[in-house]
Design a protein around this motif. Structure first.
Motif, PDB file in Angstrom:
ATOM      1  N   HIS A  61       0.861  -1.173   0.000  1.00  0.00           N
ATOM      2  CA  HIS A  61       0.000   0.000   0.000  1.00  0.00           C
ATOM      3  C   HIS A  61       0.904   1.231   0.000  1.00  0.00           C
ATOM      4  CE1 HIS A  61      -3.360  -2.617   0.582  1.00  0.00           C
ATOM      5  NE2 HIS A  61      -2.872  -3.083   1.718  1.00  0.00           N
ATOM      6  N   ILE A  62       0.418   2.317  -0.608  1.00  0.00           N
ATOM      7  CA  ILE A  62       1.311   3.441  -0.886  1.00  0.00           C
ATOM      8  C   ILE A  62       0.726   4.762  -0.409  1.00  0.00           C
ATOM      9  CG2 ILE A  62       2.433   4.777  -2.718  1.00  0.00           C
ATOM     10  CD1 ILE A  62       2.259   2.139  -4.418  1.00  0.00           C
ATOM     11  N   PHE A  63       1.525   5.493   0.352  1.00  0.00           N
ATOM     12  CA  PHE A  63       1.263   6.901   0.648  1.00  0.00           C
ATOM     13  C   PHE A  63       2.363   7.676  -0.061  1.00  0.00           C
ATOM     14  CE2 PHE A  63       1.790  10.911   2.694  1.00  0.00           C
ATOM     15  CZ  PHE A  63       0.553  11.272   3.202  1.00  0.00           C
ATOM     16  N   CYS A  64       1.987   8.655  -0.890  1.00  0.00           N
ATOM     17  CA  CYS A  64       2.985   9.407  -1.655  1.00  0.00           C
ATOM     18  C   CYS A  64       2.768  10.898  -1.488  1.00  0.00           C
ATOM     19  CB  CYS A  64       2.910   9.034  -3.137  1.00  0.00           C
ATOM     20  SG  CYS A  64       4.189   9.819  -4.154  1.00  0.00           S
ATOM     21  N   GLU A  65       3.850  11.603  -1.222  1.00  0.00           N
ATOM     22  CA  GLU A  65       3.779  13.057  -1.166  1.00  0.00           C
ATOM     23  C   GLU A  65       3.484  13.628  -2.551  1.00  0.00           C
ATOM     24  OE1 GLU A  65       3.567  15.372   1.033  1.00  0.00           O
ATOM     25  OE2 GLU A  65       3.618  13.937   2.681  1.00  0.00           O
TER      26      GLU A  65
ATOM     27  N   ASP B  58      -5.872   3.648   8.838  1.00  0.00           N
ATOM     28  CA  ASP B  58      -7.227   3.148   9.082  1.00  0.00           C
ATOM     29  C   ASP B  58      -7.820   2.494   7.839  1.00  0.00           C
ATOM     30  OD1 ASP B  58      -9.636   3.088  10.923  1.00  0.00           O
ATOM     31  OD2 ASP B  58     -10.484   4.197   9.231  1.00  0.00           O
ATOM     32  N   CYS B  59      -7.533   3.071   6.667  1.00  0.00           N
ATOM     33  CA  CYS B  59      -8.091   2.487   5.446  1.00  0.00           C
ATOM     34  C   CYS B  59      -7.448   1.134   5.138  1.00  0.00           C
ATOM     35  CB  CYS B  59      -7.969   3.457   4.264  1.00  0.00           C
ATOM     36  SG  CYS B  59      -6.396   3.466   3.403  1.00  0.00           S
ATOM     37  N   ILE B  60      -6.212   0.922   5.575  1.00  0.00           N
ATOM     38  CA  ILE B  60      -5.568  -0.390   5.405  1.00  0.00           C
ATOM     39  C   ILE B  60      -6.174  -1.398   6.370  1.00  0.00           C
ATOM     40  CG2 ILE B  60      -3.400  -1.665   5.630  1.00  0.00           C
ATOM     41  CD1 ILE B  60      -1.937   0.912   4.820  1.00  0.00           C
ATOM     42  N   ILE B  61      -6.295  -0.996   7.625  1.00  0.00           N
ATOM     43  CA  ILE B  61      -6.800  -1.912   8.658  1.00  0.00           C
ATOM     44  C   ILE B  61      -8.234  -2.340   8.357  1.00  0.00           C
ATOM     45  CG2 ILE B  61      -7.468  -2.072  11.095  1.00  0.00           C
ATOM     46  CD1 ILE B  61      -5.061  -0.264  11.733  1.00  0.00           C
ATOM     47  N   HIS B  62      -9.053  -1.392   7.926  1.00  0.00           N
ATOM     48  CA  HIS B  62     -10.479  -1.670   7.736  1.00  0.00           C
ATOM     49  C   HIS B  62     -10.866  -1.813   6.268  1.00  0.00           C
ATOM     50  CE1 HIS B  62     -10.413   0.224  11.813  1.00  0.00           C
ATOM     51  NE2 HIS B  62     -11.157  -0.838  12.060  1.00  0.00           N
ATOM     52  N   ASP B  63      -9.864  -1.941   5.398  1.00  0.00           N
ATOM     53  CA  ASP B  63     -10.100  -2.170   3.968  1.00  0.00           C
ATOM     54  C   ASP B  63     -11.074  -1.151   3.388  1.00  0.00           C
ATOM     55  OD1 ASP B  63      -9.824  -3.358   1.493  1.00  0.00           O
ATOM     56  OD2 ASP B  63     -11.359  -4.877   1.862  1.00  0.00           O
ATOM     57  N   LYS B  64     -10.735   0.138   3.562  1.00  0.00           N
ATOM     58  CA  LYS B  64     -11.574   1.224   3.054  1.00  0.00           C
ATOM     59  C   LYS B  64     -10.836   1.969   1.942  1.00  0.00           C
ATOM     60  CE  LYS B  64     -12.090   3.462   6.915  1.00  0.00           C
ATOM     61  NZ  LYS B  64     -12.562   4.381   7.967  1.00  0.00           N
ATOM     62  N   LYS B  65     -11.595   2.686   1.154  1.00  0.00           N
ATOM     63  CA  LYS B  65     -11.003   3.530   0.110  1.00  0.00           C
ATOM     64  C   LYS B  65     -10.326   4.734   0.769  1.00  0.00           C
ATOM     65  CE  LYS B  65     -12.315   5.990  -4.147  1.00  0.00           C
ATOM     66  NZ  LYS B  65     -11.719   7.300  -3.830  1.00  0.00           N
TER      67      LYS B  65
ATOM     68  N   LYS C  97       0.253  21.144  11.580  1.00  0.00           N
ATOM     69  CA  LYS C  97       0.816  20.070  12.400  1.00  0.00           C
ATOM     70  C   LYS C  97      -0.184  18.939  12.629  1.00  0.00           C
ATOM     71  CE  LYS C  97       2.943  19.215  16.922  1.00  0.00           C
ATOM     72  NZ  LYS C  97       3.396  19.851  18.204  1.00  0.00           N
ATOM     73  N   GLU C  98      -1.388  19.263  13.045  1.00  0.00           N
ATOM     74  CA  GLU C  98      -2.382  18.232  13.346  1.00  0.00           C
ATOM     75  C   GLU C  98      -2.900  17.557  12.084  1.00  0.00           C
ATOM     76  OE1 GLU C  98      -3.047  16.977  16.269  1.00  0.00           O
ATOM     77  OE2 GLU C  98      -1.494  18.341  17.012  1.00  0.00           O
ATOM     78  N   SER C  99      -2.935  18.283  10.973  1.00  0.00           N
ATOM     79  CA  SER C  99      -3.437  17.673   9.734  1.00  0.00           C
ATOM     80  C   SER C  99      -2.506  16.566   9.251  1.00  0.00           C
ATOM     81  CB  SER C  99      -3.620  18.732   8.642  1.00  0.00           C
ATOM     82  OG  SER C  99      -2.375  19.180   8.133  1.00  0.00           O
ATOM     83  N   TYR C 100      -1.200  16.699   9.505  1.00  0.00           N
ATOM     84  CA  TYR C 100      -0.256  15.639   9.140  1.00  0.00           C
ATOM     85  C   TYR C 100      -0.515  14.384   9.974  1.00  0.00           C
ATOM     86  CZ  TYR C 100       2.387  19.100   6.495  1.00  0.00           C
ATOM     87  OH  TYR C 100       2.767  20.058   5.590  1.00  0.00           O
ATOM     88  N   VAL C 101      -0.874  14.570  11.228  1.00  0.00           N
ATOM     89  CA  VAL C 101      -1.223  13.437  12.075  1.00  0.00           C
ATOM     90  C   VAL C 101      -2.487  12.765  11.553  1.00  0.00           C
ATOM     91  CG1 VAL C 101      -1.930  12.729  14.398  1.00  0.00           C
ATOM     92  CG2 VAL C 101      -0.156  14.491  14.116  1.00  0.00           C
ATOM     93  N   GLU C 102      -3.496  13.571  11.245  1.00  0.00           N
ATOM     94  CA  GLU C 102      -4.791  13.028  10.833  1.00  0.00           C
ATOM     95  C   GLU C 102      -4.715  12.306   9.486  1.00  0.00           C
ATOM     96  OE1 GLU C 102      -7.494  12.836  12.722  1.00  0.00           O
ATOM     97  OE2 GLU C 102      -6.232  13.724  14.286  1.00  0.00           O
ATOM     98  N   GLU C 103      -3.903  12.813   8.550  1.00  0.00           N
ATOM     99  CA  GLU C 103      -3.835  12.144   7.251  1.00  0.00           C
ATOM    100  C   GLU C 103      -3.177  10.770   7.375  1.00  0.00           C
ATOM    101  OE1 GLU C 103      -1.596  14.040   4.165  1.00  0.00           O
ATOM    102  OE2 GLU C 103       0.227  14.261   5.371  1.00  0.00           O
ATOM    103  N   VAL C 104      -2.174  10.672   8.258  1.00  0.00           N
ATOM    104  CA  VAL C 104      -1.519   9.383   8.479  1.00  0.00           C
ATOM    105  C   VAL C 104      -2.489   8.407   9.155  1.00  0.00           C
ATOM    106  CG1 VAL C 104       0.269   8.252   9.857  1.00  0.00           C
ATOM    107  CG2 VAL C 104       0.835  10.264   8.491  1.00  0.00           C
ATOM    108  N   LYS C 105      -3.226   8.890  10.140  1.00  0.00           N
ATOM    109  CA  LYS C 105      -4.226   8.047  10.794  1.00  0.00           C
ATOM    110  C   LYS C 105      -5.243   7.525   9.784  1.00  0.00           C
ATOM    111  CE  LYS C 105      -4.265  10.058  15.462  1.00  0.00           C
ATOM    112  NZ  LYS C 105      -5.096  10.831  16.438  1.00  0.00           N
ATOM    113  N   ALA C 106      -5.682   8.385   8.889  1.00  0.00           N
ATOM    114  CA  ALA C 106      -6.689   8.000   7.904  1.00  0.00           C
ATOM    115  C   ALA C 106      -6.149   6.929   6.965  1.00  0.00           C
ATOM    116  CB  ALA C 106      -7.139   9.229   7.112  1.00  0.00           C
TER     117      ALA C 106
END
Length: 343
Positions: A91-95, A295-302, A283-292
């Protein structure tokens, strides 16, 4: 529940932000980090519990234990790493941006689609508390049909000239966040772009082949009109505001400040400047995007913001570049046709 094992490719400014945030998540094990300057980051990474540091990103991609990769390397490496990572089932997160070439971006996204892995692009502003609230209010119909979207995005100071020369320019490097935000808060695709821009901050930026000031007009498929103003230098700090005006009302956000205290005297009303730059403001948005993403990997979400969102923002950026160069409105479909990129 097994922890998601992550490898981070690129340990510059953004890579380190993501590593710090990932290491605080119980659900995540940051197993490895790669960087071309691996020797220089070893102590830093190990202090954060990262067990393996390498100069070769392919060691991360080949590792069967790795579930997901974060691509935070230089833009010119993104599409190759995306393709290799997807083919390896990561799975990929890309800047942002994916690349400086729309055809390259589309080819990489095709590999992602064929591999069936999840992909999120680093448009962190979607996870900002202010802008998310604007989006929610618009989606709930509280301001009616959107008519005018205004986005102000001004940096406190321009980046170095060395960075500007390799950044892709104001539209691809800086305004691309605003193009995504325009799509996000309006709930509509951009149809046409018209740009007026200039070099008003530093003549050296113009000599480097870029501009530092722009006003961008967008026409949306739903009939709404967008206005984005960008500057590389706002002397009072990082200026980040959004307004959506509609048939039933208006929603607007102001800047974030260190505090909201003001002191009033005979000389005027005084307060703090906005938070200085993106590291503080978002600062907080960087935390939230990583959490999201996790979460999409763990719960198989888009993913909340995926490869197609990244592609659409790049299409708008290249339409903006063409509009500035040719002094005319440019339709998104024109760029998509030129580059053989199916929207």
């Amino acid at each position: 529940m097994p922890r998601i094992k992550v490898g981070v490719i690129g340990a510059g400014k953004m890579g380190r932000i993501h590593i710090e945030n990932l290491c605080r998540m119980f659900e995540v094990d940051v197993k490895s980090v790669s960087d071309i300057y691996a020797d220089q980051i070893k102590d830093w990474a190990r202090d954060r519990g990262v067990s393996y540091i390498t100069a070769d990103y392919r060691e991360i991609i080949k590792d069967p234990d790795i579930d997901a990769i974060f691509i935070c390397s230089s833009t010119n490496t993104h599409t190759q790493i995306i393709a290799e990572g997807a083919q390896a089932g990561k799975h990929i997160f890309c800047e942002k941006p994916f690349s400086f070439d729309l055809e390259e971006t589309k080819r990489a996204l095709n590999v992602v689609e064929q591999a069936g892995v999840k992909m999120q692009v680093g448009f962190n502003r979607r996870f900002d508390h202010n802008f998310k609230r604007v989006r929610d209010i618009v989606q709930e119909g509280k301001i009616g049909d959107p008519h005018i979207i205004k986005i102000t995005s001004r940096d406190p100071a321009p980046p170095s000239l060395d960075y500007i020369k390799v950044s892709g320019g104001l539209f691809v490097d800086m305004a691309i966040h605003d193009f995504d935000m325009a799509r996000y808060v309006s709930g509509s695709e951009v149809e046409e772009v018209f740009v007026k821009g200039g070099v008003l901050v530093d003549p050296a930026i113009g000599e480097a082949g870029d501009i530092d000031t722009a006003v961008i007009t967008l026409t949306f498929n739903n009939g709404a009109i967008g206005i984005i103003d960008n500057s590389r230098q706002a002397v009072y700090g990082y200026d980040q505001r959004v307004e959506v005006f509609g048939s039933k009302g208006c929603v607007t956000t102001n800047n974030d400040y260190p505090n909201t205290a003001q002191w009033w005297t005979a000389d005027g009303v005084h307060g703090d400047k906005p938070l200085y730059f993106f590291l503080e403001r978002y600062k907080e948005s960087y935390v939230e995007e990583v959490k999201a993403f996790i979460d999409c990997i763990i719960h198989d979400k888009k993913p909340a913001v995926d490869g197609q969102d990244g592609l659409q923002a790049e299409l708008i950026a290249y339409a903006a570049k063409k509009s500035l160069l040719e002094s005319r409105p440019v339709k998104i479909e024109e760029i998509a046709h030129e580059k053989a990129v199916k929207q």
